[in-house]
Design a protein around this motif. Sequence first.
Motif, short mmCIF file in Angstrom:
data_model
loop_
_atom_site.label_atom_id
_atom_site.label_comp_id
_atom_site.label_asym_id
_atom_site.label_seq_id
_atom_site.Cartn_x
_atom_site.Cartn_y
_atom_site.Cartn_z
N LEU A 94 0.82 -1.21 0.00
CA LEU A 94 0.00 0.00 0.00
C LEU A 94 0.86 1.26 0.00
N ALA A 95 1.92 1.25 0.80
CA ALA A 95 2.79 2.42 0.86
C ALA A 95 3.52 2.63 -0.46
N LEU A 96 4.01 1.56 -1.06
CA LEU A 96 4.69 1.68 -2.35
C LEU A 96 3.75 2.23 -3.42
N ALA A 97 2.50 1.76 -3.42
CA ALA A 97 1.56 2.11 -4.47
C ALA A 97 0.91 3.47 -4.28
N GLU A 98 0.79 3.93 -3.04
CA GLU A 98 -0.02 5.12 -2.79
C GLU A 98 0.74 6.31 -2.24
N MET A 99 2.01 6.19 -1.94
CA MET A 99 2.72 7.35 -1.41
C MET A 99 2.69 8.49 -2.43
N PRO A 100 2.66 9.75 -1.99
CA PRO A 100 2.49 10.88 -2.91
C PRO A 100 3.79 11.32 -3.56
N LYS A 101 4.52 10.37 -4.09
CA LYS A 101 5.77 10.67 -4.79
C LYS A 101 6.12 9.47 -5.66
N GLN A 215 -1.94 8.89 -7.58
CA GLN A 215 -3.08 8.61 -6.72
C GLN A 215 -4.38 8.67 -7.50
N SER A 216 -4.47 9.55 -8.48
CA SER A 216 -5.67 9.61 -9.33
C SER A 216 -5.83 8.34 -10.15
N LEU A 217 -4.72 7.83 -10.68
CA LEU A 217 -4.78 6.59 -11.44
C LEU A 217 -5.22 5.42 -10.56
N GLY A 218 -4.67 5.37 -9.35
CA GLY A 218 -5.07 4.31 -8.43
C GLY A 218 -6.53 4.41 -8.04
N TYR A 219 -6.99 5.61 -7.78
CA TYR A 219 -8.38 5.82 -7.37
C TYR A 219 -9.34 5.44 -8.49
N THR A 224 -16.20 4.90 -9.92
CA THR A 224 -16.93 5.29 -11.12
C THR A 224 -16.28 6.51 -11.77
N LEU A 225 -16.69 6.78 -13.00
CA LEU A 225 -16.20 7.96 -13.69
C LEU A 225 -16.56 9.23 -12.92
N ALA A 226 -17.78 9.29 -12.41
CA ALA A 226 -18.20 10.48 -11.67
C ALA A 226 -17.33 10.68 -10.44
N GLU A 227 -17.03 9.59 -9.74
CA GLU A 227 -16.17 9.68 -8.55
C GLU A 227 -14.75 10.07 -8.93
N ALA A 228 -14.26 9.51 -10.04
CA ALA A 228 -12.91 9.85 -10.49
C ALA A 228 -12.82 11.32 -10.89
N LEU A 229 -13.86 11.85 -11.51
CA LEU A 229 -13.87 13.26 -11.89
C LEU A 229 -13.82 14.15 -10.65
N GLU A 232 -10.30 13.96 -9.31
CA GLU A 232 -9.42 14.77 -10.16
C GLU A 232 -9.55 16.26 -9.82
N ALA A 233 -10.79 16.69 -9.60
CA ALA A 233 -11.00 18.10 -9.28
C ALA A 233 -10.30 18.49 -7.99
N ASP A 234 -10.36 17.61 -7.00
CA ASP A 234 -9.67 17.88 -5.73
C ASP A 234 -8.16 17.97 -5.94
N LYS A 235 -7.63 17.08 -6.77
CA LYS A 235 -6.19 17.09 -7.01
C LYS A 235 -5.76 18.30 -7.84
N MET A 236 -6.64 18.76 -8.73
CA MET A 236 -6.33 19.98 -9.48
C MET A 236 -6.25 21.18 -8.55
N ARG A 237 -7.16 21.22 -7.59
CA ARG A 237 -7.11 22.32 -6.62
C ARG A 237 -5.84 22.23 -5.79
#
Length: 263
Positions: A94-101, A215-219, A224-229, A232-237
């Motif tokens: 989990l740490a390897l796959a989800e760390m923010p780097k 993290q967006s790719l993993g999520y 769903t597409l709606a949830e992914a959108l 993505e919006a949160d990550k853009m902010r």
Amino acid sequence: MSDSVAYDVSEGVATITLNRPEAMNALDTPTKVLLRDTVLAAAEDEAVRCVVLTGTGRAFCVGQDLKEHIGLLEANDMDALWNTVPVHFAPIALALAEMPKPVIASLNGVAAGAGASMAFACDFRVVADTAGFNLAFTGIALSCDTGISWTLPRLVGHARATELLYFGRTIPAAEALTLGLATSVVPADELAAATAELAGRLANGPTVAYGSVRQSLGYSASHTLAEALEFEADKMRLTGDTEDHRNAVASFVAKQKPTFHGK
């Protein structure tokens, strides 16, 4: 304290090295504990902008230490035998796959079992031409772990993942590249340099943006597409509020190459 995992940070790159060459970097309990804690520490360290996972000797990692495993079977210590999956292997994956780097697996040799699983949890797999993968779980009549049921189908598709997991064999570097298991294959004597070049590029990049993309790719893989959108919006902010974004836009306007600081 075990010395089976080495840790070094230089110029924003954290290198985590499995250091049991005499055992082909097999994962006994002290090694699993230290590896888990080291990966988690690298994930949290703000000075670290890229992580490299590699091994010493002939192997990257051959997975669970079977000598220890056999001892626990003979002692009928079922708790110690199977608690290792949620206590050690799962947090590492989990740490390897989800760390923010970004995370690179630098394969100096064979990656088998959980060793292959850990490599697949990374963003990039730079593979020596003498290395390979072996998905060895069913060969000893076990299911799979360390996240490979999630990562492998996303690399090669469900049908090919099923085949590779059912019929464990060594997949040489060239075939691994064709299948999509390897990002790149390099001569063994060039592995360190190729890894360093990629790690340096990533460590000098927009760290928050890289982390947000992974993290967006993993999520998106399990929503769903709606949830992914919405994600993505949160990550853009998040990324839009970074110094790196503002500096990059200013550099674009000035027709200059941006310099990123990971903030």
